[in-house]
Enzyme design. Structure first.
Site, PDB file in Angstrom:
ATOM      1  N   SER A  23      -0.620   5.829  -9.840  1.00 40.02           N
ATOM      2  CA  SER A  23       0.379   6.641  -9.127  1.00 40.02           C
ATOM      3  C   SER A  23       1.058   7.605 -10.093  1.00 40.02           C
ATOM      4  O   SER A  23       1.256   8.784  -9.774  1.00 40.02           O
ATOM      5  CB  SER A  23       1.435   5.742  -8.484  1.00 40.02           C
ATOM      6  OG  SER A  23       0.873   5.042  -7.405  1.00 40.02           O
ATOM      7  N   ARG A  27       0.375  11.854 -10.341  1.00 38.91           N
ATOM      8  CA  ARG A  27       1.517  12.774 -10.253  1.00 38.91           C
ATOM      9  C   ARG A  27       1.611  13.617 -11.520  1.00 38.91           C
ATOM     10  O   ARG A  27       1.800  14.832 -11.468  1.00 38.91           O
ATOM     11  CB  ARG A  27       2.813  11.981 -10.077  1.00 38.91           C
ATOM     12  CG  ARG A  27       3.015  11.455  -8.680  1.00 38.91           C
ATOM     13  CD  ARG A  27       4.086  10.386  -8.674  1.00 38.91           C
ATOM     14  NE  ARG A  27       4.453   9.982  -7.327  1.00 38.91           N
ATOM     15  CZ  ARG A  27       3.738   9.179  -6.554  1.00 38.91           C
ATOM     16  NH1 ARG A  27       2.598   8.685  -6.993  1.00 38.91           N
ATOM     17  NH2 ARG A  27       4.152   8.862  -5.332  1.00 38.91           N
ATOM     18  N   SER A 172       7.551   3.235   2.034  1.00 38.20           N
ATOM     19  CA  SER A 172       7.152   3.470   0.631  1.00 38.20           C
ATOM     20  C   SER A 172       8.130   4.384  -0.110  1.00 38.20           C
ATOM     21  O   SER A 172       7.714   5.201  -0.936  1.00 38.20           O
ATOM     22  CB  SER A 172       5.726   4.062   0.589  1.00 38.20           C
ATOM     23  OG  SER A 172       4.782   3.129   1.031  1.00 38.20           O
ATOM     24  N   ASP A 289       1.572  -2.246  -1.431  1.00 38.55           N
ATOM     25  CA  ASP A 289       0.386  -2.651  -2.201  1.00 38.55           C
ATOM     26  C   ASP A 289       0.473  -4.085  -2.708  1.00 38.55           C
ATOM     27  O   ASP A 289      -0.512  -4.632  -3.209  1.00 38.55           O
ATOM     28  CB  ASP A 289       0.151  -1.696  -3.385  1.00 38.55           C
ATOM     29  CG  ASP A 289      -0.218  -0.295  -2.928  1.00 38.55           C
ATOM     30  OD1 ASP A 289      -0.377  -0.088  -1.703  1.00 38.55           O
ATOM     31  OD2 ASP A 289      -0.340   0.593  -3.785  1.00 38.55           O
ATOM     32  N   ARG A 365      -8.006  -4.084  -3.747  1.00 40.85           N
ATOM     33  CA  ARG A 365      -6.973  -5.128  -3.699  1.00 40.85           C
ATOM     34  C   ARG A 365      -7.450  -6.392  -2.982  1.00 40.85           C
ATOM     35  O   ARG A 365      -6.888  -7.470  -3.203  1.00 40.85           O
ATOM     36  CB  ARG A 365      -5.677  -4.592  -3.074  1.00 40.85           C
ATOM     37  CG  ARG A 365      -5.125  -3.413  -3.842  1.00 40.85           C
ATOM     38  CD  ARG A 365      -3.661  -3.141  -3.644  1.00 40.85           C
ATOM     39  NE  ARG A 365      -3.340  -1.854  -4.236  1.00 40.85           N
ATOM     40  CZ  ARG A 365      -3.186  -1.624  -5.541  1.00 40.85           C
ATOM     41  NH1 ARG A 365      -3.299  -2.621  -6.406  1.00 40.85           N
ATOM     42  NH2 ARG A 365      -2.924  -0.406  -5.992  1.00 40.85           N
ATOM     43  N   LYS A 390     -11.494   1.201  -8.443  1.00 43.06           N
ATOM     44  CA  LYS A 390     -10.584   2.195  -7.849  1.00 43.06           C
ATOM     45  C   LYS A 390      -9.265   2.289  -8.632  1.00 43.06           C
ATOM     46  O   LYS A 390      -8.737   3.385  -8.832  1.00 43.06           O
ATOM     47  CB  LYS A 390     -10.294   1.852  -6.388  1.00 43.06           C
ATOM     48  CG  LYS A 390      -9.476   2.917  -5.673  1.00 43.06           C
ATOM     49  CD  LYS A 390      -9.354   2.643  -4.194  1.00 43.06           C
ATOM     50  CE  LYS A 390      -8.801   3.834  -3.435  1.00 43.06           C
ATOM     51  NZ  LYS A 390      -7.380   4.059  -3.591  1.00 43.06           N
TER      52      LYS A 390
HETATM   53  O1  LIG Z   1       2.272   7.683  -3.807  1.00 41.38           O
HETATM   54  C1  LIG Z   1       1.580   6.777  -4.269  1.00 41.38           C
HETATM   55  O2  LIG Z   1       1.182   6.779  -5.456  1.00 41.38           O
HETATM   56  C2  LIG Z   1       1.214   5.658  -3.390  1.00 41.38           C
HETATM   57  C3  LIG Z   1       1.914   5.446  -2.224  1.00 41.38           C
HETATM   58  C4  LIG Z   1       1.642   4.312  -1.311  1.00 41.38           C
HETATM   59  O3  LIG Z   1       0.999   4.820  -0.161  1.00 41.38           O
HETATM   60  P1  LIG Z   1       1.751   5.131   1.258  1.00 41.38           P
HETATM   61  O4  LIG Z   1       2.849   6.066   0.989  1.00 41.38           O
HETATM   62  O5  LIG Z   1       0.654   5.739   2.064  1.00 41.38           O
HETATM   63  O6  LIG Z   1       2.233   3.815   1.765  1.00 41.38           O
HETATM   64  C5  LIG Z   1       0.754   3.254  -1.969  1.00 41.38           C
HETATM   65  O7  LIG Z   1       0.245   2.381  -0.997  1.00 41.38           O
HETATM   66  C6  LIG Z   1      -0.394   3.880  -2.721  1.00 41.38           C
HETATM   67  O8  LIG Z   1      -1.207   2.911  -3.350  1.00 41.38           O
HETATM   68  C7  LIG Z   1       0.105   4.783  -3.818  1.00 41.38           C
HETATM   69  C1  LIG Z   2      -3.315   2.308  -0.834  1.00 43.37           C
HETATM   70  C2  LIG Z   2      -3.814   2.480  -2.048  1.00 43.37           C
HETATM   71  O1  LIG Z   2      -4.296   3.641  -2.545  1.00 43.37           O
HETATM   72  P1  LIG Z   2      -4.433   5.110  -1.931  1.00 43.37           P
HETATM   73  O2  LIG Z   2      -3.651   5.187  -0.662  1.00 43.37           O
HETATM   74  O3  LIG Z   2      -3.899   6.002  -2.984  1.00 43.37           O
HETATM   75  O4  LIG Z   2      -5.907   5.328  -1.694  1.00 43.37           O
HETATM   76  C3  LIG Z   2      -3.837   1.339  -3.000  1.00 43.37           C
HETATM   77  O5  LIG Z   2      -4.134   1.564  -4.190  1.00 43.37           O
HETATM   78  O6  LIG Z   2      -3.570   0.188  -2.616  1.00 43.37           O
END
Ligand SMILES: O=C(O)C1=C[C@@H](OP(=O)(O)O)[C@@H](O)[C@H](O)C1
Ligand SMILES: C=C(OP(=O)(O)O)C(=O)O
Length: 409
Positions: A23, A27, A172, A289, A365, A390
């Site tokens: 994440s 970014r 989130s 997550d 996961r 991943k």
């Molecule tokens: O912004 C991010 O880096 C993430 C936001 C989350 O998704 P959502 O915002 O779709 O829940 C998370 O589940 C994902 O693994 C990473």
């Molecule tokens: C939801 C996930 O990833 P993304 O939405 O970025 O594919 C994750 O890593 O659990």
């Protein structure tokens, strides 16, 4: 079919180099590109989701394939919408079923030129980049925070900045906070102005050196391992108590499941000590997550649970609610779903498979959360273990370093 069989270690005392946070990597890569930085952020992850992002930003081919990376799909959609040139962005079959309409509608209403090349509302997208003309929009905040992060990150480079109003219950949220904090570290002015309003000033970014910290979501599997062990100590470098990552909450939550966390200057130590609660209720709206980790851990500890705030799980790498129910059943646990947003287990059991093989549904996961269950089972196999790449390509090597036996079948 590729499959592994797991053997539990006798005791665990190990230092594990976790991957860096995908994440944060994804970014930092987008912001660094918008800042025209000439050095890459440091400690970038070698996981698939970050590697597709690096390749896209480095080569900018006419067709960009981001495979299964949700962040790359959403962040690059916004990035391409404001970057000169025409690109098609696509991904795996599953990615083509993960909705993107909210982001596309928002970008279009700000003046972007985006078309669906297959199914309305889903990738692939054809994007013709340009400066945006609008600067004020309202969009739902209850489907994926990644749409919001994507819009926020491009905003400092646009003439009028951006004002967003989010409707519905925001999910989130820590990931939105993470975006704002990283934007500020690169010199942008971006903040919440109300509980559901965000404001970003125009003014661009300033390039800077940036090092990515380890991934707290990946740490959750080590918490699970310690929790399910009789005795264990695990050291995790490059994690800190005051992390920008919302999933650092895992430390406090596992405190309820018999794992202590000691914070040193640049690492944490997990130890098996303390009591386990007799029941766990938690709202995962801010840490989606972590849900799989806690479902498997609690069942293995025989701790009944009710987990809410799971509404986003259906549109992730797989429908994680159905996947959890199906695979826990193979281990003899009957979970109950409510409203597509809750999972609970009140101790109901069914006959377990004698030699269970967990399906992973192209979801890293699923593999990572189920593997530690071998600490409480006679035998366990994981189908398609390669899915871990991943976010955590060295997961199996790390398990092996901790003493787990991993036999390829
Ligand atoms: O912004 C991010 O880096 C993430 C936001 C989350 O998704 P959502 O915002 O779709 O829940 C998370 O589940 C994902 O693994 C990473
Ligand atoms: C939801 C996930 O990833 P993304 O939405 O970025 O594919 C994750 O890593 O659990």
């Amino acid at each position: 079919m590729k499959r592994i069989q797991l053997i539990p270690p006798k005791q665990i005392d190990v230092t594990i180099q976790l991957p860096s946070s995908k994440s944060i990597c994804n970014r930092a890569l987008i912001i660094n590109a918008l800042a025209h930085g000439n050095t890459q952020p440091e400690n970038l992850s070698d996981c698939d989701d970050t590697q597709v992002m690096i390749r896209a930003l480095t080569n900018m081919p006419p067709t960009i394939d981001i495979h299964a990376a949700g962040t790359a799909m959403r962040f690059l959609t916004a990035y391409l919408a404001v970057t000169e040139g025409t690109h098609v962005i696509t991904g795996t079959e599953r990615m083509q079923q993960r909705p993107i309409r909210i982001l596309v509608d928002a970008l279009r209403s700000l003046g972007a030129e985006i078309e669906y090349t297959k199914n309305e509302g889903y990738p692939p997208l054809k994007i013709n980049g340009r400066q945006l003309t609008g600067s004020e929009i309202s969009l739902p905040g209850n489907v994926s925070s990644q749409y919001i992060s994507a819009l926020l990150m491009i905003a400092p480079t646009q003439k009028k900045g951006l004002q967003l109003t989010l409707t519905g219950d925001i999910i989130s949220r820590p990931y939105i906070d993470l975006t704002l904090e990283l934007m500020r570290q690169f010199g942008a002015k971006a903040q919440w102005t109300d509980n559901n309003r965000l404001k970003v000033d125009t003014g661009g970014y300033q390039p800077r050196r940036f090092t990515v910290e380890s991934d707290w979501s990946a740490a959750s599997y080590w918490y699970e391992i310690v929790s399910l062990s009789e005795q264990a100590a695990v050291r995790l470098p490059r994690l800190s108590e005051h992390s920008l990552q919302g999933d650092s909450k895992v430390a406090e939550l596992f405190g309820l499941l018999g794992v202590s966390t000691t914070y040193l200057s640049d690492e944490v130590i997990l130890r098996k000590e303390g009591e386990t609660v007799s029941r766990l209720e938690y709202d995962f709206i801010n840490q989606p997550d972590l849900a799989q980790t806690f479902v498997v851990t609690c069942a293995m500890l025989n701790v009944p649970f009710r987990f809410t705030g799971l509404q986003s799980l259906k549109i992730k790498e797989t429908d994680r609610i159905s996947a959890l129910m199906a695979e826990m059943k193979k281990l003899g646990y009957v979970l109950t779903e409510n409203n597509g947003s809750e999972l609970s287990w009140e101790g109901e059991r069914c006959e377990a498979d004698t030699n269970p093989a967990i399906d992973t549904y192209e979801d890293h996961r699923m593999a990572m959360a189920f593997a530690p269950a071998i600490l409480r089972l006679k035998n366990l196999r994981i189908n398609h273990p390669e899915v871990v790449s991943k976010s955590y390509p060295h997961y199996w090597e790390n398990l092996s370093a901790a003493g787990f036996g991993i036999i390829e079948e």
